[in-house]
Design a protein around this motif. Structure first.
Motif, PDB file in Angstrom:
ATOM      1  N   ARG A   6       0.815  -1.081  -0.099  1.00 43.13           N
ATOM      2  CA  ARG A   6      -0.123   0.058  -0.046  1.00 43.13           C
ATOM      3  C   ARG A   6       0.861   1.430   0.017  1.00 43.13           C
ATOM      4  O   ARG A   6       0.730   2.240  -0.374  1.00 43.13           O
ATOM      5  CB  ARG A   6      -1.173   0.065   1.267  1.00 43.13           C
ATOM      6  CG  ARG A   6      -1.826  -1.104   1.092  1.00 43.13           C
ATOM      7  CD  ARG A   6      -3.029  -0.841   0.482  1.00 43.13           C
ATOM      8  NE  ARG A   6      -4.058  -2.030   0.177  1.00 43.13           N
ATOM      9  CZ  ARG A   6      -4.796  -2.083  -0.878  1.00 43.13           C
ATOM     10  NH1 ARG A   6      -5.258  -0.937  -1.349  1.00 43.13           N
ATOM     11  NH2 ARG A   6      -5.734  -3.245  -0.893  1.00 43.13           N
ATOM     12  N   THR A  23       2.578   1.773  -3.661  1.00 43.45           N
ATOM     13  CA  THR A  23       1.116   2.325  -4.473  1.00 43.45           C
ATOM     14  C   THR A  23       0.970   4.012  -3.914  1.00 43.45           C
ATOM     15  O   THR A  23       0.853   4.565  -5.014  1.00 43.45           O
ATOM     16  CB  THR A  23      -0.043   1.594  -4.202  1.00 43.45           C
ATOM     17  OG1 THR A  23       0.082   0.345  -4.802  1.00 43.45           O
ATOM     18  CG2 THR A  23      -1.306   2.284  -5.008  1.00 43.45           C
ATOM     19  N   LYS A  58       1.987   3.141  -8.674  1.00 42.49           N
ATOM     20  CA  LYS A  58       1.758   1.806  -9.458  1.00 42.49           C
ATOM     21  C   LYS A  58       0.775   0.866  -8.977  1.00 42.49           C
ATOM     22  O   LYS A  58       0.366   0.904  -7.502  1.00 42.49           O
ATOM     23  CB  LYS A  58       3.043   0.816  -9.409  1.00 42.49           C
ATOM     24  CG  LYS A  58       3.306   0.081  -8.074  1.00 42.49           C
ATOM     25  CD  LYS A  58       4.461  -0.955  -8.318  1.00 42.49           C
ATOM     26  CE  LYS A  58       5.688  -0.129  -8.993  1.00 42.49           C
ATOM     27  NZ  LYS A  58       6.923  -1.201  -8.911  1.00 42.49           N
ATOM     28  N   ILE A  92      -1.913  -1.764  -7.067  1.00 48.47           N
ATOM     29  CA  ILE A  92      -1.598  -2.272  -6.037  1.00 48.47           C
ATOM     30  C   ILE A  92      -1.257  -3.744  -6.238  1.00 48.47           C
ATOM     31  O   ILE A  92      -0.204  -4.488  -5.501  1.00 48.47           O
ATOM     32  CB  ILE A  92      -2.784  -2.433  -4.908  1.00 48.47           C
ATOM     33  CG1 ILE A  92      -2.439  -3.249  -3.441  1.00 48.47           C
ATOM     34  CG2 ILE A  92      -4.212  -2.898  -5.400  1.00 48.47           C
ATOM     35  CD1 ILE A  92      -1.391  -2.419  -2.740  1.00 48.47           C
ATOM     36  N   ALA A 118       2.129  -3.662  -6.855  1.00 46.13           N
ATOM     37  CA  ALA A 118       3.296  -3.492  -5.797  1.00 46.13           C
ATOM     38  C   ALA A 118       3.272  -4.661  -4.791  1.00 46.13           C
ATOM     39  O   ALA A 118       4.208  -4.905  -4.034  1.00 46.13           O
ATOM     40  CB  ALA A 118       2.319  -2.274  -4.746  1.00 46.13           C
ATOM     41  N   PRO A 173      -4.941   3.471  -8.589  1.00 49.98           N
ATOM     42  CA  PRO A 173      -4.035   2.143  -8.316  1.00 49.98           C
ATOM     43  C   PRO A 173      -4.210   1.485  -7.137  1.00 49.98           C
ATOM     44  O   PRO A 173      -3.778   0.359  -6.859  1.00 49.98           O
ATOM     45  CB  PRO A 173      -2.599   2.809  -8.388  1.00 49.98           C
ATOM     46  CG  PRO A 173      -2.798   4.242  -7.899  1.00 49.98           C
ATOM     47  CD  PRO A 173      -4.306   4.918  -8.355  1.00 49.98           C
TER      48      PRO A 173
END
Length: 480
Positions: free
Chosen positions: A84, A87, A92, A94, A97, A318
């Protein structure tokens, strides 16, 4: 009130006199504030690393391996939290990520394994008369303190690729995260602080870019590991000709689809992988698909499928699990991509889908008929844009791949094993992926490029070799 994140100076928390903001590129919200080390604190970190180097190099392997195992375990335990955070600071999606955290877990695990099994080698020297009674032991020792300079696009995993190998070989490291994405590296510092690594063996310093020349020039930092743009990377290398510099730089990655990759299933697979990996991370990966080079016999069918699959990429917030493509790292990055596509169109290129910007987000874009004099044809776009090129033979396809200043990785869609080996032999790149996009990287394999894509290799074992040198011990008077 927003808390200011402290940095890590020689293994302990510290705060400077000033700070800077990290903002979410999707909605502009404040993610956090980060303290900036003072000049005196930077000096303290460098001095501590230099002082710690001899003792850290002599640290038993089990101590370094245990610390690396601990980091791997704790990253796994904190996956969702860290994903998290990635992101939020990077933009980017999740799902990507989470994948990045998983890769970092593996990097530290592999480093622990390599730290335990790096034994050097032995050789008898009595193969010639002058070596009678002589035996050699060859071991590797750290070259010195590592200055690791990390980019924004993989704010945890590319940090891991610098920190984990350095710890594995017993080389102190000063890590400089990207100014846009320092928070993941600072969380890694929290985890490193839970280990028994000696004071001075690591620091995480969010140093402003304008203060980096002095740090790069510091003679107490003999090894520099840089990931980022070719312009900055070669400026660093040119400024310190007597240092050991590893550069992981840009790319202009090509996906080649040859005539034998022609069935409906083949083309569906190629189009799916090309669409995904031209847009994953918002195209902000050195091995994102930027060029599709397809044989004329499959070109039209492939183009139709690629355009459809690119249009199907889900864009938006995202933090949403369904989103495939989020914003770029900031609005300036998106404006640059927009200007490159506009330049290509002005010179005759056709946009088949996408080509629009909204704030920091640029729509997944496919371009055809790209003229050779467009900047998009030669430079690294670092955004969700791919271009389509028709060729008439394998010879022409491979020549097109090599017609680039970059040479990081290439993907070749073919079923022919002879062509696969030919690609491996002829393509001027650091890695060739057969039957898939060029965007595949296993973190334990040697990774790096040729030409303007850099020098040296990452991949845990290979970075460990890069950070060390061989030293020979010759024993004499032995009955062998």
């Amino acid at each position: 009130m927003t808390t200011t994140h402290e940095f890590w100076l020689a293994g302990r928390r510290a705060s400077g006199d000033t700070d800077f903001e990290v903002r979410h590129s999707y909605d502009g919200s404040l993610v956090g504030k980060v303290a900036v080390p003072t000049d005196a604190q930077i000096e303290e970190a460098v001095a501590a690393a230099a002082a710690a180097a001899p003792a850290f190099a002599a640290t038993p392997a089990h101590v370094r391996a245990a610390a690396l195992d601990h980091v791997s375990k704790r990253l796994a335990e904190r996956t969702e939290e860290i994903a998290r955070l990635i992101t939020a600071e990077n933009g980017k999606p999740i799902k990507w990520a989470r994948g990045e955290v998983g890769r970092a877990v593996s990097v530290f695990r592999w480093a622990a394994e390599e730290a335990r099994r790096t034994n050097g080698e032995t050789m008898r020297l009595d193969t010639d008369p002058g070596g009678t009674g002589r035996f050699a032991v060859v071991r590797r020792f750290p070259k010195g303190v590592v200055l690791g300079i990390a980019p924004f696009n993989f704010p945890l995993n590319l940090v891991a690729h610098k920190v984990a190998p350095a710890i594995a070989v017993g080389a102190p490291i000063i890590l400089k995260p990207a100014p846009a994405t320092p928070l993941s590296a600072l969380v890694l510092g929290e985890i490193l602080a839970e280990t028994d690594l000696p004071a001075g063996s690591w620091s995480v310093l969010p140093v402003p870019n304008e203060k980096m020349p002095a740090l790069v020039q510091d003679v107490r930092l003999p090894v520099i590991s840089f990931t980022g743009s070719d312009k900055v990377g070669y400026q660093i290398m040119d400024s310190v000709p007597r240092k050991h510099v590893t550069l992981e730089l840009g790319g202009n990655a090509a996906a080649v689809v040859l005539a034998d990759w022609s069935s409906e299933a083949d083309l569906d697979w190629a189009a799916t992988r090309i669409a995904m990996f031209s847009n994953y991370q918002g195209g902000q990966s050195c091995i994102s698909v930027q060029r599709v080079i397809a044989d004329a016999s499959v070109y039209d069918a492939l183009v139709e499928k690629v355009v459809a699959k690119v249009r199907a990429q889900v864009t938006g917030d995202p933090a949403d699990d369904a989103v495939d493509v989020g914003p770029l790292v900031d609005e300036n990055a998106a404006k640059r991509v927009e200007s490159w596509v506009d330049d290509a169109v002005a010179k005759g290129a056709k946009v088949l889908t996408g080509g629009t910007r909204e704030g920091a987000a640029y729509a997944p874009t496919v371009v055809a008929d790209l003229p050779a004099d467009a900047i998009l044809a030669t430079a690294e776009v670092f955004g969700p844009v791919l271009s389509l090129h028709r060729v008439d033979s394998t010879d022409e396809a491979f020549a097109a791949v090599n017609d680039s200043a970059f040479g990081l990785q290439a993907g070749v869609f073919t079923h022919d094993v002879q062509t696969a080996f030919r690609a491996h032999r002829e393509l001027e790149v650091g890695g060739v992926v057969i039957g898939d996009a060029p965007s595949y990287r296993a973190d334990q394999m040697p990774y790096g490029g040729v030409k303007d894509s850099g020098v040296g290799r990452e991949g845990v074992k290979y970075a460990m070799a890069d950070f060390t040198y061989e030293k020979v011990l010759v024993l004499t008077g032995l009955d062998l």
